[in-house]
Each structure stands twice: as structure tokens, then as C-alpha cells.
Motif scaffolding. Structure first.
Motif, PDB file in Angstrom:
ATOM      1  N   LEU A 111       0.810  -1.219   0.000  1.00 15.18           N
ATOM      2  CA  LEU A 111       0.000   0.000   0.000  1.00 15.18           C
ATOM      3  C   LEU A 111       0.842   1.267   0.000  1.00 15.18           C
ATOM      4  CD1 LEU A 111      -2.694  -1.346   2.452  1.00 15.18           C
ATOM      5  CD2 LEU A 111      -3.094  -0.703   0.073  1.00 15.18           C
ATOM      6  N   THR A 112       2.006   1.226   0.649  1.00 12.58           N
ATOM      7  CA  THR A 112       2.893   2.392   0.562  1.00 12.58           C
ATOM      8  C   THR A 112       3.418   2.534  -0.864  1.00 12.58           C
ATOM      9  OG1 THR A 112       4.740   1.016   1.359  1.00 12.58           O
ATOM     10  CG2 THR A 112       3.620   2.409   2.984  1.00 12.58           C
ATOM     11  N   GLY A 113       3.627   1.407  -1.517  1.00 14.86           N
ATOM     12  CA  GLY A 113       4.075   1.449  -2.909  1.00 14.86           C
ATOM     13  C   GLY A 113       3.026   2.045  -3.830  1.00 14.86           C
ATOM     14  N   LYS A 114       1.758   1.828  -3.490  1.00 13.92           N
ATOM     15  CA  LYS A 114       0.663   2.364  -4.303  1.00 13.92           C
ATOM     16  C   LYS A 114       0.271   3.784  -3.887  1.00 13.92           C
ATOM     17  CE  LYS A 114      -2.659  -0.020  -5.873  1.00 13.92           C
ATOM     18  NZ  LYS A 114      -3.909  -0.776  -6.027  1.00 13.92           N
ATOM     19  N   GLY A 115       0.846   4.268  -2.801  1.00 14.03           N
ATOM     20  CA  GLY A 115       0.544   5.620  -2.334  1.00 14.03           C
ATOM     21  C   GLY A 115      -0.787   5.746  -1.632  1.00 14.03           C
ATOM     22  N   GLU A 116      -1.321   4.656  -1.107  1.00 10.87           N
ATOM     23  CA  GLU A 116      -2.623   4.680  -0.427  1.00 10.87           C
ATOM     24  C   GLU A 116      -2.392   4.837   1.076  1.00 10.87           C
ATOM     25  OE1 GLU A 116      -4.985   1.347  -1.587  1.00 10.87           O
ATOM     26  OE2 GLU A 116      -4.661   1.675  -3.743  1.00 10.87           O
ATOM     27  N   ARG A 117      -2.284   6.070   1.520  1.00 12.18           N
ATOM     28  CA  ARG A 117      -1.858   6.343   2.897  1.00 12.18           C
ATOM     29  C   ARG A 117      -2.810   5.781   3.953  1.00 12.18           C
ATOM     30  NH1 ARG A 117       1.925   9.615   4.700  1.00 12.18           N
ATOM     31  NH2 ARG A 117       1.989  10.856   2.782  1.00 12.18           N
ATOM     32  N   SER A 118      -4.104   6.029   3.816  1.00 10.51           N
ATOM     33  CA  SER A 118      -5.038   5.606   4.869  1.00 10.51           C
ATOM     34  C   SER A 118      -5.016   4.093   5.059  1.00 10.51           C
ATOM     35  CB  SER A 118      -6.458   6.083   4.548  1.00 10.51           C
ATOM     36  OG  SER A 118      -6.902   5.554   3.305  1.00 10.51           O
ATOM     37  N   SER A 119      -5.007   3.366   3.962  1.00 11.80           N
ATOM     38  CA  SER A 119      -4.955   1.895   4.064  1.00 11.80           C
ATOM     39  C   SER A 119      -3.602   1.432   4.583  1.00 11.80           C
ATOM     40  CB  SER A 119      -5.227   1.262   2.699  1.00 11.80           C
ATOM     41  OG  SER A 119      -6.528   1.572   2.244  1.00 11.80           O
ATOM     42  N   ALA A 120      -2.536   2.125   4.174  1.00 11.65           N
ATOM     43  CA  ALA A 120      -1.197   1.778   4.649  1.00 11.65           C
ATOM     44  C   ALA A 120      -1.103   1.972   6.155  1.00 11.65           C
ATOM     45  CB  ALA A 120      -0.147   2.626   3.941  1.00 11.65           C
ATOM     46  N   ILE A 121      -1.686   3.065   6.654  1.00  9.05           N
ATOM     47  CA  ILE A 121      -1.677   3.325   8.095  1.00  9.05           C
ATOM     48  C   ILE A 121      -2.441   2.238   8.841  1.00  9.05           C
ATOM     49  CG2 ILE A 121      -2.518   4.879   9.902  1.00  9.05           C
ATOM     50  CD1 ILE A 121      -1.962   7.210   7.975  1.00  9.05           C
ATOM     51  N   ALA A 122      -3.598   1.858   8.295  1.00 12.24           N
ATOM     52  CA  ALA A 122      -4.423   0.823   8.940  1.00 12.24           C
ATOM     53  C   ALA A 122      -3.660  -0.490   9.052  1.00 12.24           C
ATOM     54  CB  ALA A 122      -5.713   0.627   8.149  1.00 12.24           C
ATOM     55  N   ASN A 123      -2.923  -0.855   8.007  1.00 10.63           N
ATOM     56  CA  ASN A 123      -2.161  -2.104   8.041  1.00 10.63           C
ATOM     57  C   ASN A 123      -0.913  -1.975   8.910  1.00 10.63           C
ATOM     58  OD1 ASN A 123      -3.072  -4.495   6.137  1.00 10.63           O
ATOM     59  ND2 ASN A 123      -3.720  -2.584   5.180  1.00 10.63           N
ATOM     60  N   TYR A 124      -0.303  -0.786   8.900  1.00 11.84           N
ATOM     61  CA  TYR A 124       0.850  -0.561   9.774  1.00 11.84           C
ATOM     62  C   TYR A 124       0.432  -0.743  11.236  1.00 11.84           C
ATOM     63  CZ  TYR A 124       4.681   1.698  12.232  1.00 11.84           C
ATOM     64  OH  TYR A 124       5.715   1.958  13.104  1.00 11.84           O
ATOM     65  N   GLU A 125      -0.750  -0.250  11.580  1.00 12.04           N
ATOM     66  CA  GLU A 125      -1.232  -0.339  12.951  1.00 12.04           C
ATOM     67  C   GLU A 125      -1.567  -1.777  13.351  1.00 12.04           C
ATOM     68  OE1 GLU A 125      -4.401   2.500  13.002  1.00 12.04           O
ATOM     69  OE2 GLU A 125      -3.060   4.190  13.441  1.00 12.04           O
ATOM     70  N   LYS A 126      -1.745  -2.648  12.379  1.00  8.66           N
ATOM     71  CA  LYS A 126      -1.902  -4.080  12.671  1.00  8.66           C
ATOM     72  C   LYS A 126      -0.542  -4.762  12.749  1.00  8.66           C
ATOM     73  CE  LYS A 126      -6.381  -4.457  10.326  1.00  8.66           C
ATOM     74  NZ  LYS A 126      -7.100  -5.053   9.161  1.00  8.66           N
ATOM     75  N   TRP A 127       0.365  -4.320  11.855  1.00  8.31           N
ATOM     76  CA  TRP A 127       1.680  -4.948  11.806  1.00  8.31           C
ATOM     77  C   TRP A 127       2.501  -4.647  13.062  1.00  8.31           C
ATOM     78  CZ3 TRP A 127       6.505  -2.620   9.230  1.00  8.31           C
ATOM     79  CH2 TRP A 127       7.571  -3.530   9.289  1.00  8.31           C
ATOM     80  N   ALA A 128       2.480  -3.402  13.529  1.00  7.39           N
ATOM     81  CA  ALA A 128       3.317  -3.001  14.663  1.00  7.39           C
ATOM     82  C   ALA A 128       3.074  -3.864  15.910  1.00  7.39           C
ATOM     83  CB  ALA A 128       3.118  -1.522  14.973  1.00  7.39           C
ATOM     84  N   PRO A 129       1.827  -4.019  16.385  1.00  9.81           N
ATOM     85  CA  PRO A 129       1.629  -4.864  17.576  1.00  9.81           C
ATOM     86  C   PRO A 129       1.873  -6.349  17.276  1.00  9.81           C
ATOM     87  CG  PRO A 129      -0.488  -4.089  16.722  1.00  9.81           C
ATOM     88  CD  PRO A 129       0.575  -3.338  15.994  1.00  9.81           C
ATOM     89  N   ALA A 130       1.559  -6.765  16.049  1.00  9.56           N
ATOM     90  CA  ALA A 130       1.796  -8.170  15.685  1.00  9.56           C
ATOM     91  C   ALA A 130       3.286  -8.480  15.724  1.00  9.56           C
ATOM     92  CB  ALA A 130       1.226  -8.457  14.298  1.00  9.56           C
ATOM     93  N   TYR A 131       4.092  -7.550  15.235  1.00  9.01           N
ATOM     94  CA  TYR A 131       5.541  -7.774  15.258  1.00  9.01           C
ATOM     95  C   TYR A 131       6.083  -7.729  16.689  1.00  9.01           C
ATOM     96  CZ  TYR A 131      10.464  -7.710  14.430  1.00  9.01           C
ATOM     97  OH  TYR A 131      11.800  -8.047  14.454  1.00  9.01           O
ATOM     98  N   SER A 132       5.583  -6.808  17.492  1.00  9.11           N
ATOM     99  CA  SER A 132       6.023  -6.717  18.893  1.00  9.11           C
ATOM    100  C   SER A 132       5.749  -8.020  19.629  1.00  9.11           C
ATOM    101  CB  SER A 132       5.321  -5.555  19.599  1.00  9.11           C
ATOM    102  OG  SER A 132       5.698  -4.321  19.032  1.00  9.11           O
ATOM    103  N   GLU A 133       4.572  -8.582  19.386  1.00 11.32           N
ATOM    104  CA  GLU A 133       4.215  -9.862  20.011  1.00 11.32           C
ATOM    105  C   GLU A 133       5.127 -10.977  19.512  1.00 11.32           C
ATOM    106  OE1 GLU A 133       0.333 -12.861  20.283  1.00 11.32           O
ATOM    107  OE2 GLU A 133       0.102 -10.821  19.522  1.00 11.32           O
ATOM    108  N   PHE A 134       5.385 -10.991  18.205  1.00 12.77           N
ATOM    109  CA  PHE A 134       6.271 -11.995  17.603  1.00 12.77           C
ATOM    110  C   PHE A 134       7.678 -11.877  18.185  1.00 12.77           C
ATOM    111  CE2 PHE A 134       9.356 -13.103  14.261  1.00 12.77           C
ATOM    112  CZ  PHE A 134       8.926 -14.371  13.897  1.00 12.77           C
TER     113      PHE A 134
END
Length: 291
Positions: A111-134
């Protein structure tokens, strides 16, 4: 003075060995150390046929008793099987945890590659806690496949730094630069898997399996509409497998998935469970030998 009999010795060795297997393959700190100690106590007391606790309570189990050679062989077989299964399942669990976390990363990258900021932010906010847990889980616990990897912790910290530093770019900064920075994560994990003998095919197969289970469930319930809805996601996961390997066995999975989709589109509900079973069978054949 010996106070542990043959049967007692056999039981102690069985229990002690299971403690050691659990410690080595399954447990994280501090339970790993506790389990190692418990296992060592059981094994040492069995080897020397002496239990200090028995002496304190004036108990003995070394009356006439015996354990057959067959029983020892069965115990050895069980221990070897448990160790092999533990190595396999802990590796599988690690890959499942990785794929679950990595899916959010891949979406953020896309999504960052496509320039879709709102969707990129939404996925980043899922990735960040998922990675912290991992990261937290595997900082305290190492599956067998990663036991000897001295660079593992460093790699996790590298990705954590990239994740932290890219947040501002994803939220308000240059999305193109965010995409370039996120691209740095991929080679870190690729090198980690390569270094530890992981097959990239096995990673893709695990990812495909999780999506495939959903479409199999829909087909088994003869839900043609849900089957067709899920097809695109499952097909996308299979494409990732095909990018790694596309031999006749992988092509068979593709043919069976497409056949299931065609039956669902035609409304042939009665054949969906059979088509689902065929798809699953073709996947299992590949996964058991190459996953």
C-alpha cells in the motif's frame, strides 16, 4: 545405599526424558530451566538408583522388580518420536506465527508502494503490535530450527528499528521513501530463513494452507457463494507458492483449486465436498514431502 527399584528407575527415566524434551523443544524461560532441573533430578536419581527424598521418609522401591527389554525399546521409540515430532511442529508453529505477522507487513509494503496512505496506516497499525508480540515471544523462546542462530536476536532488533523509524513516513511523510525503507525488511528475513535451512516453499505453503482451510470449510458445507468469494484470496496465496516452485505437483493444486471454483460458479453444490477433499489431498501430498 540404593533405594530405587528397576520399575521406579524406568518411570523416572521416562519422566525425566520427557522433561528434557519439553525443555529443549517447547519451553521458554524461566520454565525451561525449571524443567531441565526437574528432568536432571529424575535422571540422576534413576542412574544412581538413589532418591534422597525416599531416604528422608524411610521409603524403598528396590524390592524385586524388573523391566523387560521390550519396555526399554518402546520407551526409546517414544522418546525419539517425541523429539522428531517436536522439531517438526515447533518449526511449523514458528512459520505460522511468522506468516500471520508478515501478512500485515506485506500489505503495508504494498500500500505504501501504491501511495494509499489511509490503508497503509491501517495495516501498519496491525503490523506493529503483531511484530512486537512476535519479537517478544521469540526473544524468550527458540524453536529447534533456530537454536544455533546467533544472529537471530540481532535480526529481530534490526526489523524493530525499521518498523519504528518508518512510522512517521507512513503516517505523514513521503510514502515512496516509506516503501523503500520497508523493502529493507524482506532481505533480513530471507537471509534468516536461508541461514537456518528453511525452504521458502515451506513458508509459502504454510501461508497458502491457512487461506485454503477457509475455502475448504465453505466447500464442505456446500456454500458455493462463500467458496467463490474466498477464491481470489486463496488463489493469490497459491500464486506466491507458484513463484517459488511450479512443478507438476504444484500445478495439480492449482488445477484442483480452479476446478473447485468452477463448480462453485456453476452452483454444483453437491460436488463441492468431493472437490475440496481432492484439493486438500493434493496439498497434503506436497506439504508432507516438501513443507
Amino acid at each position: 545405599m540404593k533405594n530405587v527399584g528397576k520399575l521406579d528407575q524406568f518411570i523416572r527415566i521416562a519422566i525425566g526424558t520427557m522433561f528434557i524434551v519439553m525443555s529443549f523443544f517447547w519451553l521458554a524461560q524461566p520454565w525451561m530451566i525449571a524443567s531441565y532441573i526437574a528432568g536432571a533430578i529424575m535422571l540422576v536419581s534413576a542412574v544412581f538408583s538413589f532418591c534422597p527424598l525416599y531416604r528422608l521418609v524411610h521409603c524403598k522401591t528396590n524390592a524385586a522388580s524388573s523391566v523387560s527389554t521390550k519396555a526399554w525399546l518402546v520407551l526409546a521409540l517414544i522418546v525419539c518420536s517425541a523429539a522428531y515430532a517436536s522439531a517438526w511442529f515447533t518449526k511449523k508453529n514458528f512459520l505460522e506465527d511468522f506468516n500471520q505477522m508478515n501478512n500485515h507487513y506485506k500489505q503495508t509494503l504494498f500500500l505504501t508502494g501504491k501511495g494509499e496512505r489511509s490503508s497503509a496506516i491501517a495495516n501498519y497499525e496491525k503490523w506493529a503490535p503483531a511484530y512486537s508480540e512476535f519479537q517478544l515471544k521469540y526473544a524468550n523462546y527458540r524453536p529447534f530450527a533456530l537454536k544455533t542462530d546467533k544472529q537471530f536476536d540481532s535480526d529481530l532488533k534490526t526489523v524493530s528499528t525499521i518498523l519504528r523509524d518508518v512510522e512517521v513516513l507512513v503516517r505523514t511523510g513521503d510514502l515512496h521513501q516509506a516503501h523503500l525503507d520497508l523493502e529493507k525488511v524482506r532481505p533480513v528475513f530471507q537471509e534468516l530463513f536461508k541461514r537456518n535451512g528453511f525452504s521458502m516453499l515451506s513458508i509459502a505453503l504454510i501461508d497458502f494452507h491457512d487461506a485454503m482451510e477457509l475455502i475448504l470449510e465453505a466447500a464442505e458445507h456446500k456454500d458455493a457463494s462463500k467458496t467463490t468469494t474466498l477464491y481470489e484470496e486463496v488463489s493469490g496465496k497459491l500464486k506466491a507458492v507458484e513463484e517459488v516452485a511450479n512443478d507438476p505437483e504444484i500445478k495439480a493444486i492449482r488445477a484442483n483449486l480452479d476446478s473447485l471454483q468452477q463448480s462453485a460458479l456453476r452452483g454444483e453444490k453437491e460436488v463441492l465436498p468431493t472437490k475440496a477433499a481432492t484439493l486438500k489431498s493434493s496439498f497434503v501430498k506436497v506439504y508432507l514431502t516438501r513443507g
